[in-house]
Structures are given as structure tokens and as C-alpha cells.
Design a protein around this motif. Structure first.
Motif, PDB file in Angstrom:
ATOM      1  N   PRO A  52      46.159  37.581  31.805  1.00  0.00           N
ATOM      2  CA  PRO A  52      46.205  39.026  31.544  1.00  0.00           C
ATOM      3  C   PRO A  52      46.118  39.391  30.067  1.00  0.00           C
ATOM      4  O   PRO A  52      45.592  40.454  29.726  1.00  0.00           O
ATOM      5  N   GLN A  53      46.604  38.523  29.204  1.00  0.00           N
ATOM      6  CA  GLN A  53      46.619  38.861  27.778  1.00  0.00           C
ATOM      7  C   GLN A  53      45.207  39.068  27.234  1.00  0.00           C
ATOM      8  O   GLN A  53      45.003  39.884  26.327  1.00  0.00           O
ATOM      9  N   ASP A  54      44.230  38.343  27.763  1.00  0.00           N
ATOM     10  CA  ASP A  54      42.847  38.495  27.304  1.00  0.00           C
ATOM     11  C   ASP A  54      42.365  39.936  27.483  1.00  0.00           C
ATOM     12  O   ASP A  54      41.740  40.513  26.594  1.00  0.00           O
ATOM     13  N   SER A 112      36.178  44.249  37.712  1.00  0.00           N
ATOM     14  CA  SER A 112      36.756  43.063  38.341  1.00  0.00           C
ATOM     15  C   SER A 112      35.952  41.864  37.876  1.00  0.00           C
ATOM     16  O   SER A 112      34.723  41.956  37.755  1.00  0.00           O
ATOM     17  N   ALA A 113      36.624  40.733  37.605  1.00  0.00           N
ATOM     18  CA  ALA A 113      35.882  39.602  37.047  1.00  0.00           C
ATOM     19  C   ALA A 113      36.540  38.271  37.359  1.00  0.00           C
ATOM     20  O   ALA A 113      37.760  38.177  37.542  1.00  0.00           O
ATOM     21  N   MET A 114      35.690  37.243  37.392  1.00  0.00           N
ATOM     22  CA  MET A 114      36.115  35.854  37.402  1.00  0.00           C
ATOM     23  C   MET A 114      35.938  35.293  36.000  1.00  0.00           C
ATOM     24  O   MET A 114      35.281  35.890  35.152  1.00  0.00           O
ATOM     25  N   LEU A 115      36.504  34.110  35.767  1.00  0.00           N
ATOM     26  CA  LEU A 115      36.465  33.510  34.434  1.00  0.00           C
ATOM     27  C   LEU A 115      35.042  33.363  33.907  1.00  0.00           C
ATOM     28  O   LEU A 115      34.787  33.582  32.721  1.00  0.00           O
ATOM     29  N   VAL A 116      34.110  32.997  34.779  1.00  0.00           N
ATOM     30  CA  VAL A 116      32.749  32.731  34.324  1.00  0.00           C
ATOM     31  C   VAL A 116      32.066  34.001  33.808  1.00  0.00           C
ATOM     32  O   VAL A 116      31.106  33.943  33.046  1.00  0.00           O
ATOM     33  N   GLN A 117      32.593  35.169  34.182  1.00  0.00           N
ATOM     34  CA  GLN A 117      32.022  36.446  33.735  1.00  0.00           C
ATOM     35  C   GLN A 117      32.655  36.952  32.439  1.00  0.00           C
ATOM     36  O   GLN A 117      32.427  38.091  32.036  1.00  0.00           O
ATOM     37  N   LYS A 118      33.403  36.118  31.796  1.00  0.00           N
ATOM     38  CA  LYS A 118      34.205  36.497  30.631  1.00  0.00           C
ATOM     39  C   LYS A 118      33.438  37.267  29.559  1.00  0.00           C
ATOM     40  O   LYS A 118      33.903  38.329  29.112  1.00  0.00           O
ATOM     41  N   PRO A 119      32.259  36.820  29.089  1.00  0.00           N
ATOM     42  CA  PRO A 119      31.596  37.533  27.983  1.00  0.00           C
ATOM     43  C   PRO A 119      31.273  38.989  28.304  1.00  0.00           C
ATOM     44  O   PRO A 119      31.602  39.900  27.524  1.00  0.00           O
ATOM     45  N   VAL A 164      41.393  47.048  34.986  1.00  0.00           N
ATOM     46  CA  VAL A 164      40.771  45.757  35.310  1.00  0.00           C
ATOM     47  C   VAL A 164      41.600  45.016  36.346  1.00  0.00           C
ATOM     48  O   VAL A 164      42.811  45.204  36.455  1.00  0.00           O
ATOM     49  N   GLY A 165      40.905  44.158  37.089  1.00  0.00           N
ATOM     50  CA  GLY A 165      41.575  43.304  38.060  1.00  0.00           C
ATOM     51  C   GLY A 165      40.690  42.126  38.395  1.00  0.00           C
ATOM     52  O   GLY A 165      39.661  41.908  37.758  1.00  0.00           O
ATOM     53  N   GLY A 166      41.108  41.356  39.396  1.00  0.00           N
ATOM     54  CA  GLY A 166      40.342  40.185  39.788  1.00  0.00           C
ATOM     55  C   GLY A 166      41.000  38.905  39.320  1.00  0.00           C
ATOM     56  O   GLY A 166      42.014  38.912  38.608  1.00  0.00           O
ATOM     57  N   PRO A 167      40.416  37.752  39.676  1.00  0.00           N
ATOM     58  CA  PRO A 167      41.040  36.456  39.368  1.00  0.00           C
ATOM     59  C   PRO A 167      41.227  36.190  37.875  1.00  0.00           C
ATOM     60  O   PRO A 167      42.247  35.609  37.485  1.00  0.00           O
ATOM     61  N   TYR A 168      40.262  36.590  37.043  1.00  0.00           N
ATOM     62  CA  TYR A 168      40.369  36.295  35.612  1.00  0.00           C
ATOM     63  C   TYR A 168      41.542  37.026  34.964  1.00  0.00           C
ATOM     64  O   TYR A 168      42.446  36.389  34.387  1.00  0.00           O
TER      65      TYR A 168
END
Length: 528
Positions: A106-108, A72-79, A97-101
Motif C-alpha cells: 500500500p505504501q507505493d 486496479s492493478a497487479m504488480l506487473v502493471q506497476k509503471p 486504488v485497489g487490487g492485488p498490488y
């Protein structure tokens, strides 16, 4: 099924409090509430291993052991999020995977190789995922237009946490916000009709944390705690006697809209329940910008008076501010600085406006062909980024106001003075010995570290530190722990302001505060 649940690392950011954590002997500010709630939705016969990678990293043996990796992740955890997906795929593991990011972009996650996308709210989509697993499906995207009844949500698996690694614990009471701010993705993710848990349900979560031995600060993570004022008052009416019966084991902070200041009963109840702080989305003192971004709730009453009322009710104010609104006049950064000085908000979160996917702002800018690819928080993954759209005033001007504003606001003597004055401004509710609590054993370490770093090692603030500490202890002893916590957090922000300046300088190609502004090339527009 053997499931390895991982929460990705955070980069150094405004909210990471890296130096504070080091001084206090902690690993992370708050636990990841979303993924431990997902853990509670998984079948009881699944074997689960959970790691918050900000606290402890999983082993290679854990990777070998598992059948599936759940992130699960937010945008700031992207790397770190993408690195974990790719590692799992290389090892031949299924990835969910799930979460706000991933819900927003979703394509990422698909591009990195994730097999299952459990999007939107887990109470609706985890059961879809489990059905697909039971039927042997090797991939799938699970979505729901319906919003779950959170009064049926299971209690999070707090037992999976290493409690002593965190500064504060967390629970959630509500989801959604009734307002319509153009830039905000909360209403996109969770809707404009706030849904709340039942009071006894929330108290059961607090009791679970109490039984596990937690004592100290607790963050109610709602994006707008007072979105449903009727139900939040129902909760507070039951929380107050619970806190009294348990001898006030927790102190609370939360996020709320500024109209909190319009409800005297609500302010009083929050004080009686043990709330010591609230984060407000003030955004800007410029009324025209507030109207442009549809933040009308901030225009009804004077913002400085609202802050004063909240302080009088016994709560410290944290607040967010934004530069880069359409039509914004030159000097917006200076006006934000002036507002912060008038209100003595210690930790203003100053940011540059970002168009987040699927928000009203994103959709409008897309229609106007003003979105810019390859920049902004969506692409870069951290907070110190230039906007991902063409603004209505020069980017260099906005960047200059941001860097100068952040640098000045977090100059050590300025920061300590605001922290001191904010604590003096707070009117503690009667009977409260301390407005804020540290977990047992943390206070002594924190005080000793502060004496070394600010009372001895830094000559530029040494005198100020001792004078203010003595004045707080003498005049407002109830806020002493709060004041010490703010002082310790200063160590993080004094480092972070240099990082913020460096990141903006790298994106511009020059330091906006010292280099003459030259005509800039217009960014290449890419229709998204």
C-alpha cells in the motif's frame, strides 16, 4: 459522481501474448474481472466510464469530465499504475486504488499520491469507501480482516467491455486455496478456506456473456478451481446440462492444483462440461525443493503420471516452474527441461523465485536478513528479474539455468514439436467436435497469418509446420483449433525469449550463458 475507471497497461510479459494478439487481430488476452466487479459495487446513480488501457486509451476529455479516478492493478502493471495516479493528482482529481498490488504494497500507492486505498476484497471495502465519500472525507485507507461471502457478490459489468478486443472472456467461481505453499501470496490475499459462488450465480454470469453475444474460450480465473471439490462438482453438475442446452457456446480453461489427477470423477465432469486446458503449478520435479517450499500436494504421486491422466481426460496442460528454492541443487534448470520434454507441456512458464510481500517466504527471509532491496518483481515490476533475496547457490548459476532453459524450451522447432505431441496426447471427450474455439471471424485470419509466417516465411520450421498440421488434421481433428492457437502463440514466445535474456543480462551486467562466471560482489543487504 463521475467516475473514470482505468485498468493500467501491461508491459510485454510472458502472459501478454503480444505477437499472438497482433496476428489474431486482438488487443488483450482476457478482460480485467476485478475492476468490472468493482463497477458493479458502485452506486447506480454514479456515471461510469471504463477503459482497459490495453484495449483503448481514455481521452483528455474523459480526464476533464471525471470527479474521481479509480484504478486496479497487479504488480506487473506497476509503471502505468503510478503514471496514472500522478497524472490524476496533477489534474486535481481524487484517486482511489485497489487490487492485488496496492493490497500487498500500500505504501507505493500512497507515495504516488493516491487518496483512497480500497484494499483486500472489494465486497467488504468498497462500501467503506462509499461511506467515506458520502461523509465528505478527502482520503482514507479501507481494509477488512473478514472475507466476504462471494455467493453475495454482484455479477461483473460485462457490458462495459469491448468484447471483440479479447481472446477469451473470464468469470470467477472461487477465491482462496487450501494449500500452504511458502512462496504464494494467494493464501495471504484470499485465505486458505476456498469460498465459492453458487452454481446458479455462476451460470447467470455465463448467461450474461451468452446474451451479449460472446462465443469462444472462457477462462475461469480461480487460483485453484478445485480448492473446494465438493462445491466445484455441484457447479459442474449444473454446468454440463447448461452447456448442452446452449449447444456448447464456450470452451473453458482454468488453474488447478496437481491433485486434480487424483479425482477421476472430477476429471470426467470437467471434460463433459467443455474444459480444454488447465494451468498447473508444478514448480519443480525436485522432490526436496517441493518439500522446502511446502508444496506437499505435488509429492503424493508421480508428476509425470498426473500430467498423463489430465491429458487422457481431454485437457491441454499449461504449467509454472520456478528456479531458486533454498537448497536447490545445481542442474535444476536442466531437470525442469527434461520434465517438460517428457510431458510435452507446450508453454512452460519458467521463472526465478520471488519473495512476495507478506508471504511466509517473505517473513522467513526477513527474519534471516536475506531480503535485498532494489531488485525483484516487487521493485522492478516485471517478471524477468533476479530474485529479491540472497539465494543458497550463486545467483549467476541460477540466472544461467534460467536463460538457457527459457531459450531452449522456446526454440521454435522444440516448441512446435511439444505443441504437436501434446495435442496428439489429448484424448478428446466423445462428441466434442473442437476442444477449443475461436470467436467467429478470428479463425480465418489466424490461419492465413500462420500460413504466411510459419508455412512460408520461416524456412527453418516451414516443413515441420506443414507436416504437423497435416498429421493433426488427419489424426486428431478435434484438437486442430487448439494446435493452431499454440502455433500462433509461438510467435510471441520466440520474441519474448530474447527479451527475457536481455533483461537478465542487463541486471547481471553480462550474459550468463556466454561469459565465464566470475566471483560476484555480494549485494548490499537492506533490512526491510
Amino acid at each position: 459522481m463521475k467516475a473514470l475507471l482505468l485498468y493500467p497497461r501491461f508491459p510485454q510479459s510472458f502472459w501478454s501474448y503480444d505477437r499472438f494478439m497482433e496476428i489474431a487481430g486482438l488487443k488483450a488476452a482476457i478482460p480485467p474481472l476485478g475492476i468490472i466487479t468493482v463497477a458493479a459495487l458502485l452506486p447506480q446513480d454514479w456515471d461510469i466510464r471504463f477503459y482497459d488501457r490495453n484495449v483503448k486509451v481514455e481521452t483528455e476529455a474523459d480526464w476533464e469530465w471525471c470527479d474521481i479516478v479509480i484504478l486496479s492493478a497487479m504488480l506487473v502493471q506497476k509503471p502505468d499504475f503510478h503514471a496514472l495516479i500522478q497524472k490524476a493528482v496533477q489534474l486535481g482529481k481524487k484517486v482511489a486504488v485497489g487490487g492485488p498490488y496496492p493490497t500487498s504494497v500500500p505504501q507505493d500507492a500512497l507515495d504516488s499520491g493516491a487518496h483512497y486505498l480500497i484494499l483486500d476484497e472489494g465486497e467488504m471495502t468498497v462500501p467503506q469507501f462509499l461511506t467515506a465519500i458520502a461523509q465528505g472525507e478527502s482520503q482514507g485507507i479501507f481494509r477488512s480482516l473478514e472475507k466476504p461471502d462471494v455467493s453475495l457478490s454482484p455479477p461483473p459489468r460485462f457490458d462495459l467491455l469491448q468484447l471483440d478486443a479479447y481472446f477469451m472472456m473470464a468469470i470467477q467461481f472461487s477465491r482462496g486455496c487450501p494449500f500452504n505453499c511458502e512462496f504464494c501470496d494467494i493464501i495471504t490475499l484470499y485465505g486458505r478456506k476456498p469460498r465459492t459462488k453458487e452454481p446458479q450465480q455462476a451460470l447467470a454470469e455465463l448467461q450474461a456473456l451468452y446474451d451479449l453475444g460472446w462465443r469462444g474460450s472462457l477462462f475461469i480465473v480461480d487460483d485453484n478451481f478445485i480448492g473446494n471439490q465438493r462445491n466445484v462438482k455441484r457447479f459442474l453438475r449444473e454446468l454440463i446440462p447448461w452447456m448442452q442446452e446452449h449447444n456448447y457456446p464456450f470452451t473453458f480453461m482454468t488453474e488447478a492444483s496437481v491433485n486434480l489427477a487424483e479425482d477421476d470423477e472430477l476429471l470426467q465432469m470437467m471434460g463433459e462440461a467443455g474444459f480444454y486446458a488447465v494451468f498447473l503449478g508444478i514448480e519443480t520435479p525436485d522432490q526436496d525443493s517441493l518439500q522446502v517450499t511446502r508444496k506437499m500436494q505435488n509429492t503424493r504421486n508421480p508428476l509425470i503420471e498426473a500430467c498423463r491422466k489430465i491429458n487422457d481426460a481431454g485437457m491441454l496442460i499449461y504449467a509454472g516452474f520456478i528456479l531458486g528454492f533454498d537448497g536447490e541443487r545445481t542442474g535444476a534448470g536442466e531437470r525442469i527441461q527434461a520434465f517438460v520434454e517428457q510431458t510435452n507441456i507446450p508453454q512452460p512458464m519458467l521463472g526465478i523465485l520471488q519473495a512476495l510481500p507478506n508471504t511466509a517466504l517473505w517473513n522467513r527471509l526477513q527474519q534471516e536478513q536475506r531480503l535485498v532491496a532494489g531488485t525483484g518483481v516487487t521493485d522492478v515490476g516485471d517478471q524477468n528479474t533476479l530474485m529479491n533475496f540472497v539465494p543458497t547457490r550463486p545467483i549467476a548459476e541460477i540466472a544461467k539455468e534460467y536463460v538457457e532453459g527459457f531459450w531452449t524450451l522456446y526454440e521454435p522447432t522444440n516448441y512446435l514439436r511439444r505443441s504437436f505431441q501434446q495435442c496428439l496426447n489429448i484424448t478428446p471427450p466423445s462428441g466434442r467436435k473442437q476442444m477449443m474455439q475461436f470467436t467467429p471471424g478470428r479463425g480465418l485470419r489466424l490461419v492465413s497469418q500462420l500460413i504466411w509466417h510459419q508455412g512460408i516465411r520461416r524456412p527453418e520450421i516451414r516443413g515441420q509446420f506443414w507436416r504437423q498440421l497435416w498429421a493433426i488434421a488427419r489424426n486428431k481433428p478435434q484438437t486442430l483449433a487448439m494446435y493452431l492457437g499454440l502455433c500462433a502463440a509461438g510467435e510471441h514466445f520466440w520474441e519474448y525469449r530474447a527479451l527475457a535474456r536481455q533483461r537478465i543480462t542487463e541486471q547481471l551486467g553480462y550474459d550468463p550463458t556466454i561469459t565465464p562466471v566470475v566471483p560476484e560482489a555480494q549485494p548490499t543487504l537492506v533490512r526491510l
